[in-house]
Design an enzyme around this catalytic site. Structure first.
Site, PDB file in Angstrom:
ATOM      1  CB  SER A  40      -0.939   0.021   1.223  1.00  8.35           C
ATOM      2  OG  SER A  40      -0.171   0.071   2.406  1.00  8.35           O
ATOM      3  CB  ILE A  42       5.361   5.554   0.020  1.00  9.73           C
ATOM      4  CG1 ILE A  42       4.777   6.908   0.445  1.00  9.73           C
ATOM      5  CG2 ILE A  42       6.729   5.743  -0.616  1.00  9.73           C
ATOM      6  CD1 ILE A  42       5.520   7.577   1.593  1.00  9.73           C
ATOM      7  CB  SER A 170       9.120  10.428   8.870  1.00 10.58           C
ATOM      8  OG  SER A 170       8.147  11.367   9.236  1.00 10.58           O
ATOM      9  CE1 TYR A 183       6.401   6.609  11.426  1.00  9.38           C
ATOM     10  CE2 TYR A 183       6.179   9.001  11.552  1.00  9.38           C
ATOM     11  CZ  TYR A 183       6.381   7.849  10.810  1.00  9.38           C
ATOM     12  OH  TYR A 183       6.590   7.935   9.443  1.00  9.38           O
ATOM     13  CE  LYS A 187       9.499   6.066   9.737  1.00 11.87           C
ATOM     14  NZ  LYS A 187       9.881   5.248   8.604  1.00 11.87           N
TER      15      LYS A 187
HETATM   16  N1  LIG Z   1       2.587   8.664   3.934  1.00 15.49           N
HETATM   17  C1  LIG Z   1       3.249   9.629   4.522  1.00 15.49           C
HETATM   18  O1  LIG Z   1       2.796  10.762   4.551  1.00 15.49           O
HETATM   19  C2  LIG Z   1       4.605   9.379   5.142  1.00 15.49           C
HETATM   20  C3  LIG Z   1       5.305  10.460   5.665  1.00 15.49           C
HETATM   21  C4  LIG Z   1       6.557  10.241   6.191  1.00 15.49           C
HETATM   22  C5  LIG Z   1       7.098   8.969   6.205  1.00 15.49           C
HETATM   23  N2  LIG Z   1       6.389   7.923   5.731  1.00 15.49           N
HETATM   24  C6  LIG Z   1       7.007   6.594   5.775  1.00 15.49           C
HETATM   25  O2  LIG Z   1       6.809   5.961   4.534  1.00 15.49           O
HETATM   26  C7  LIG Z   1       6.727   4.564   4.717  1.00 15.49           C
HETATM   27  C8  LIG Z   1       5.451   4.045   4.045  1.00 15.49           C
HETATM   28  O3  LIG Z   1       4.362   4.709   4.621  1.00 15.49           O
HETATM   29  P1  LIG Z   1       2.912   4.770   3.948  1.00 15.49           P
HETATM   30  O4  LIG Z   1       2.323   6.060   4.309  1.00 15.49           O
HETATM   31  O5  LIG Z   1       2.988   4.373   2.528  1.00 15.49           O
HETATM   32  O6  LIG Z   1       2.179   3.678   4.852  1.00 15.49           O
HETATM   33  P2  LIG Z   1       1.152   2.536   4.531  1.00 15.49           P
HETATM   34  O7  LIG Z   1       0.312   2.832   3.339  1.00 15.49           O
HETATM   35  O8  LIG Z   1       0.484   2.224   5.829  1.00 15.49           O
HETATM   36  O9  LIG Z   1       2.129   1.339   4.154  1.00 15.49           O
HETATM   37  C9  LIG Z   1       2.912   0.714   5.115  1.00 15.49           C
HETATM   38  C10 LIG Z   1       3.483  -0.538   4.496  1.00 15.49           C
HETATM   39  O10 LIG Z   1       4.288  -1.182   5.491  1.00 15.49           O
HETATM   40  C11 LIG Z   1       3.892  -2.534   5.573  1.00 15.49           C
HETATM   41  N3  LIG Z   1       4.065  -3.072   6.913  1.00 15.49           N
HETATM   42  C12 LIG Z   1       3.455  -2.680   8.063  1.00 15.49           C
HETATM   43  N4  LIG Z   1       3.810  -3.472   9.075  1.00 15.49           N
HETATM   44  C13 LIG Z   1       4.673  -4.405   8.560  1.00 15.49           C
HETATM   45  C14 LIG Z   1       5.362  -5.519   9.085  1.00 15.49           C
HETATM   46  N5  LIG Z   1       5.258  -5.868  10.373  1.00 15.49           N
HETATM   47  N6  LIG Z   1       6.143  -6.234   8.264  1.00 15.49           N
HETATM   48  C15 LIG Z   1       6.267  -5.916   6.961  1.00 15.49           C
HETATM   49  N7  LIG Z   1       5.625  -4.894   6.389  1.00 15.49           N
HETATM   50  C16 LIG Z   1       4.829  -4.143   7.180  1.00 15.49           C
HETATM   51  C17 LIG Z   1       2.428  -2.555   5.161  1.00 15.49           C
HETATM   52  O11 LIG Z   1       2.080  -3.819   4.611  1.00 15.49           O
HETATM   53  P3  LIG Z   1       1.321  -4.995   5.360  1.00 15.49           P
HETATM   54  O12 LIG Z   1       0.325  -4.376   6.278  1.00 15.49           O
HETATM   55  O13 LIG Z   1       0.714  -5.775   4.234  1.00 15.49           O
HETATM   56  O14 LIG Z   1       2.394  -5.764   6.059  1.00 15.49           O
HETATM   57  C18 LIG Z   1       2.410  -1.508   4.072  1.00 15.49           C
HETATM   58  O15 LIG Z   1       2.757  -2.077   2.828  1.00 15.49           O
HETATM   59  C19 LIG Z   1       6.766   4.321   6.230  1.00 15.49           C
HETATM   60  O16 LIG Z   1       8.078   3.980   6.605  1.00 15.49           O
HETATM   61  C20 LIG Z   1       6.375   5.675   6.805  1.00 15.49           C
HETATM   62  O17 LIG Z   1       6.915   5.862   8.091  1.00 15.49           O
HETATM   63  C21 LIG Z   1       5.149   8.104   5.209  1.00 15.49           C
END
Ligand SMILES: NC(=O)c1ccc[n+]([C@@H]2O[C@H](COP(=O)([O-])OP(=O)(O)OC[C@H]3O[C@@H](n4cnc5c(N)ncnc54)[C@H](OP(=O)(O)O)[C@@H]3O)[C@@H](O)[C@H]2O)c1
Length: 277
Positions: A40, A42, A170, A183, A187
């Site tokens: 899902s 990014i 992040s 969190y 990070k």
């Molecule tokens: N979106 C933002 O605004 C934002 C901002 C700053 C940083 N980030 C960073 O970007 C990254 C992706 O974030 P996102 O917003 O795209 O989040 P997201 O849509 O919730 O995606 C998170 C991903 O991590 C996987 N995940 C969660 N727990 C896991 C586990 N125990 N083992 C393996 N995979 C796991 C999930 O897959 P499953 O549930 O299928 O395992 C999912 O594919 C993260 O590191 C987040 O901290 C995001």
């Protein structure tokens, strides 16, 4: 005259964008890229953009059905074939499985050119209400899980004398924020380990991913990818922390009030008409 300048600037921008995109394609086409958290957000978008470029993909997360969906779409939008995309179930918190997972990718592709440590999760809760188990779980996933997988992949890259590791951090890896103490800690820890790419809640995922790929292709040691006002606040936090504290105290108070009353606003967002705060 100003119209002429605007046209020149527009042309220059499009040439620069073309050069940037060509560099990304040249650098990543045919490379084996392992993206964690690809089911899902990014990670999913990364898989789409990488597949269009022609990178060979290993996509990982816990939800295999979601990964199969992502793979199916990658095959539809790219010239890749079935064997070019490996779906690999991976729980980042199950550290004992990381060596076998790394070997599976190596068995399938023979090498790993780029590991994108993207999998992770966030948190939104008041410090006083947050159980210690939440802190433990978030450090286990975002920090220790990432380090563990990196170490296994790094062994292979050291042997090969080649490879790139990209870690998605992040803005919370640079600055503090209310409602995300666990969190932020995870990070910040990652940030101290590797200087990494950064994403923001406000920026469209596809732009954020494109900039991440540009950073990867150009071997940037650190890239701050965010829209304003997040980026400006990050710089402030880094270079003028006293002012950052003043600002955060003001914004943070409002954010906590909104959280307590059920309206979860990010700093800089305006509340919907009629909502409290
Ligand atoms: N979106 C933002 O605004 C934002 C901002 C700053 C940083 N980030 C960073 O970007 C990254 C992706 O974030 P996102 O917003 O795209 O989040 P997201 O849509 O919730 O995606 C998170 C991903 O991590 C996987 N995940 C969660 N727990 C896991 C586990 N125990 N083992 C393996 N995979 C796991 C999930 O897959 P499953 O549930 O299928 O395992 C999912 O594919 C993260 O590191 C987040 O901290 C995001």
């Amino acid at each position: 005259m100003s119209q002429q300048w605007a046209q020149v600037a527009k042309k220059a921008n499009s040439i620069l964008a073309w050069i940037r995109n060509s560099m990304v394609k040249d650098e990543l086409r045919g490379k084996v890229v392992w993206v964690t958290g690809a089911s899902s957000g990014i990670g999913e978008e990364l898989a789409y953009q990488l597949s269009k470029i022609g990178a060979l993909l290993a996509i990982s997360a816990r939800r295999e059905d979601e990964l199969e969906r992502v793979k199916k779409k990658c095959l539809q939008i790219s010239n890749l074939s079935e064997k070019d995309i490996l779906v690999l179930r991976l729980d980042l918190t199950d550290r004992s499985s990381h060596e076998a997972a790394t070997n599976s990718v190596l068995k399938h592709f023979g090498k790993i050119d780029v590991l994108v440590n993207n999998g992770g999760r966030s948190q939104r809760s008041l410090f006083v209400d947050t159980n210690l188990d939440v802190y433990s779980a978030i450090i286990e996933l975002n920090y220790l899980g990432t380090i563990s997988l990196t170490k296994h992949v790094l062994n292979h890259m050291i042997q090969r004398k080649k490879g790139k590791i990209v870690t998605v951090s992040s803005v919370m890896g640079i600055m503090g924020a209310p409602l995300a103490s666990g969190y932020c800690a995870s990070k910040h820890a990652l940030q101290s380990l590797e200087n990494s790419g950064d994403q923001s809640h406000k920026m469209p995922t596809d732009r954020c991913v494109r900039l991440t790929l540009v950073s990867t292709a150009n071997d940037l040691k650190e890239a701050w990818i965010s829209d304003h006002p997040y980026l400006a606040v990050c710089y402030l936090w880094q270079y003028a922390p006293t002012w950052a504290w003043w600002l955060m105290n003001r914004m943070g108070k409002r954010r906590i009030q909104n959280f307590k009353s059920g309206v979860q606003l990010m700093p800089g967002q305006t509340p919907a008409p009629g909502s409290p705060g």
